[in-house]
Design a protein around this motif. Structure first.
Motif, short mmCIF file in Angstrom:
data_model
loop_
_atom_site.label_atom_id
_atom_site.label_comp_id
_atom_site.label_asym_id
_atom_site.label_seq_id
_atom_site.Cartn_x
_atom_site.Cartn_y
_atom_site.Cartn_z
N LYS A 100 56.37 96.44 56.29
CA LYS A 100 55.50 97.10 55.16
C LYS A 100 54.53 97.96 56.02
CE LYS A 100 55.66 93.96 51.49
NZ LYS A 100 55.06 92.74 51.12
N GLU A 101 54.06 97.53 56.92
CA GLU A 101 52.97 98.36 57.77
C GLU A 101 53.59 99.59 58.29
OE1 GLU A 101 49.19 98.03 60.11
OE2 GLU A 101 50.08 97.21 58.06
N LEU A 102 54.80 99.63 58.86
CA LEU A 102 55.61 100.75 59.24
C LEU A 102 55.61 101.86 58.11
CD1 LEU A 102 56.33 101.25 62.25
CD2 LEU A 102 58.77 100.66 61.53
N SER A 103 56.37 101.33 56.87
CA SER A 103 56.30 102.37 55.89
C SER A 103 55.08 102.67 55.05
CB SER A 103 57.26 101.49 54.73
OG SER A 103 56.56 101.54 53.53
N ARG A 104 54.21 101.98 55.30
CA ARG A 104 52.85 102.67 54.88
C ARG A 104 52.57 103.61 55.79
NH1 ARG A 104 47.74 102.07 55.97
NH2 ARG A 104 48.03 100.54 57.34
N ALA A 105 52.49 103.35 57.10
CA ALA A 105 51.98 104.44 58.23
C ALA A 105 52.95 105.79 58.05
CB ALA A 105 52.31 103.94 59.51
N TYR A 106 54.24 105.50 57.57
CA TYR A 106 55.10 106.63 57.51
C TYR A 106 54.87 107.43 56.36
CZ TYR A 106 59.21 109.20 56.76
OH TYR A 106 60.34 110.12 56.39
N GLU A 107 54.43 106.75 55.31
CA GLU A 107 53.91 107.43 53.89
C GLU A 107 52.73 108.35 54.32
OE1 GLU A 107 55.75 108.04 51.39
OE2 GLU A 107 57.25 106.83 52.05
N GLU A 108 51.86 107.78 54.92
CA GLU A 108 50.66 108.52 55.42
C GLU A 108 50.90 109.66 56.29
OE1 GLU A 108 47.56 105.89 57.36
OE2 GLU A 108 47.42 104.85 55.56
N LEU A 109 51.58 109.51 57.21
CA LEU A 109 52.29 110.54 58.06
C LEU A 109 52.88 111.62 57.38
CD1 LEU A 109 51.92 110.60 61.22
CD2 LEU A 109 54.44 110.45 61.25
N LYS A 110 53.50 111.44 56.33
CA LYS A 110 54.35 112.50 55.34
C LYS A 110 53.28 112.99 54.56
CE LYS A 110 57.62 111.03 53.02
NZ LYS A 110 58.73 110.09 52.10
N GLU A 111 52.10 112.33 54.22
CA GLU A 111 51.13 112.98 53.46
C GLU A 111 50.46 114.19 54.24
OE1 GLU A 111 49.74 113.60 50.24
OE2 GLU A 111 51.73 112.79 49.97
N THR A 112 49.96 113.68 55.57
CA THR A 112 49.12 114.25 56.46
C THR A 112 50.13 115.50 56.81
OG1 THR A 112 48.58 112.20 57.36
CG2 THR A 112 47.80 114.21 58.57
N GLU A 113 51.40 115.60 57.08
CA GLU A 113 52.17 116.55 57.52
C GLU A 113 52.40 117.61 56.37
OE1 GLU A 113 53.26 117.39 60.23
OE2 GLU A 113 54.44 119.01 59.51
N LYS A 114 52.32 116.93 55.16
CA LYS A 114 52.41 117.92 53.90
C LYS A 114 51.10 118.70 53.97
CE LYS A 114 53.37 117.79 48.96
NZ LYS A 114 52.48 117.00 48.01
N PHE A 115 50.17 118.26 53.88
CA PHE A 115 48.52 118.75 54.02
C PHE A 115 48.49 119.86 54.88
CE2 PHE A 115 44.38 119.08 55.54
CZ PHE A 115 43.79 119.76 54.30
N ARG A 116 49.02 119.40 56.17
CA ARG A 116 48.89 120.34 57.44
C ARG A 116 49.79 121.58 57.22
NH1 ARG A 116 51.31 122.10 61.96
NH2 ARG A 116 53.23 121.27 60.94
N SER A 117 50.74 121.30 56.70
CA SER A 117 51.87 122.53 56.29
C SER A 117 51.43 123.47 55.37
CB SER A 117 53.32 121.74 56.09
OG SER A 117 54.04 122.80 55.62
N GLU A 118 50.92 122.67 54.29
CA GLU A 118 50.39 123.59 53.07
C GLU A 118 49.05 124.21 53.55
OE1 GLU A 118 49.76 121.09 49.79
OE2 GLU A 118 51.91 120.97 49.41
N PHE A 119 48.14 123.49 54.39
CA PHE A 119 46.96 124.25 54.68
C PHE A 119 47.40 125.41 55.62
CE2 PHE A 119 43.70 124.51 58.31
CZ PHE A 119 42.57 124.85 57.58
N PHE A 120 48.18 125.18 56.59
CA PHE A 120 48.46 126.29 57.44
C PHE A 120 49.28 127.49 56.81
CE2 PHE A 120 51.87 127.07 61.13
CZ PHE A 120 50.85 127.69 61.96
N SER A 121 50.20 127.35 55.93
CA SER A 121 50.69 128.17 54.91
C SER A 121 49.69 128.79 54.30
CB SER A 121 51.59 127.74 54.18
OG SER A 121 52.18 128.60 53.36
#
Ligand code: ADP
Length: 270
Positions: free
Chosen positions: A21-42
């Motif tokens: 569960k912990e890993l899956s939560r961390a993965y979701e967080e990472l995906k969100e951060t990555e999406k934000f980073r990519s959108e911000f960059f773009s």
């Protein structure tokens, strides 16, 4: 003993479940951060493009009015070009990373596209005292490709080959057919790239070691790789028999031309 083992087993299962569960939560967080980073960059890159385009247009106007010889105008013009190239490289990188690079693919003659890119690079080669030649091999090689994007790859590879060539050096472009692939290679007589750097060359922001010009932000080759791979091809480097380096990329041959048009074949490059 059996009871203890069973209890231990249950405890382990609970622990594994908690960790999953912990890993899956961390993965979701990472995906969100990555999406934000990519959108911000773009977004930020896109916003930078607008004022730069306005400056470029204003400079063009000044040049057209006959004031292009003014050294200040030249400085503005040169640096605007550089900034504009950096911004479009960043934008392309953001597009590639977010899977938003749209290709306008059409079946066409790759020989013509390479010839055009070589022609466009002629004046740069001439300015640098470099001989540029094209060994086409064939007159017509149909490939399904995005003309602008493949031209961008060629312009980058040719630009680098010329930039790193010594005065009087030679750059040779070759086009060959290998089984179901068409391979384009650009060979130069420059300093080459040390073996230990080979696996970094296509990474973002790679700018070579000491002793090599570090101008540019090191996105060109990463973009070339992204574009070629988006076409289903590969890009790689190899060593020529003399000093220098060869950059090659392959593209699948036009489906109409390849008997059966089967997918999933492999080739020797890369
Ligand atoms: P940029 O976009 O800044 O021009 P590239 O991604 O095209 O950078 O190239 C990255 C680095 O790869 C260069 O800074 C240089 O060190 C090395 N490189 C690329 N092409 C050549 C070449 N033909 N010969 C030697 N080094 C090269």
């Amino acid at each position: 003993m059996v009871d203890r083992l069973a209890r231990h087993q249950r405890e382990l299962e609970v622990e594994v479940e908690r960790a999953t569960k912990e890993l899956s939560r961390a993965y979701e967080e990472l995906k969100e951060t990555e999406k934000f980073r990519s959108e911000f960059f773009s977004n930020i890159t896109h916003d930078l493009k607008t004022p730069i385009t306005a400056i470029k247009e204003a400079v063009d106007l000044v040049v057209r009015k006959g004031r292009g010889k003014d050294p200040h105008v030249e400085i503005i013009s040169k640096n605007t070009e550089k900034l504009s190239k950096m911004i479009s490289d960043l934008l392309d990188c953001a597009r590639l990373e977010s899977g938003q690079l749209e290709l306008m693919k059409e079946e066409g003659n790759l020989v013509g596209a390479v010839e055009e890119a070589v022609f466009m690079a002629t004046s740069l080669a001439w300015t640098k005292g470099v001989t540029l030649s094209f060994e086409r091999g064939e007159e017509y090689l149909p490939v399904v490709f995005d003309g602008d994007r493949i031209s961008q790859v060629l312009v980058n590879l040719l630009g680098n080959a010329i930039k790193f060539s010594p005065k009087g050096g030679q750059v040779v472009v070759r086009l060959t057919r290998e089984d179901r692939w068409v391979v384009v290679s650009v060979e130069d007589h420059g300093p080459g790239i040390p073996d230990e750097e080979w696996d970094k060359v296509f990474q973002k922001f790679y700018r070579g070691g000491r002793g090599v010009s570090r101008e540019g932000i090191g996105l060109g080759l990463a973009i070339c790789k992204g574009i070629v791979e988006a076409h289903g091809g590969k890009i790689w480097i190899s060593r020529p028999t003399h000093r220098g380096i060869v950059f090659s990329f392959s593209l699948p041959r036009g489906l109409k031309e390849v008997e059966g048009g089967r997918d999933g074949y492999s080739h020797s490059g890369g």
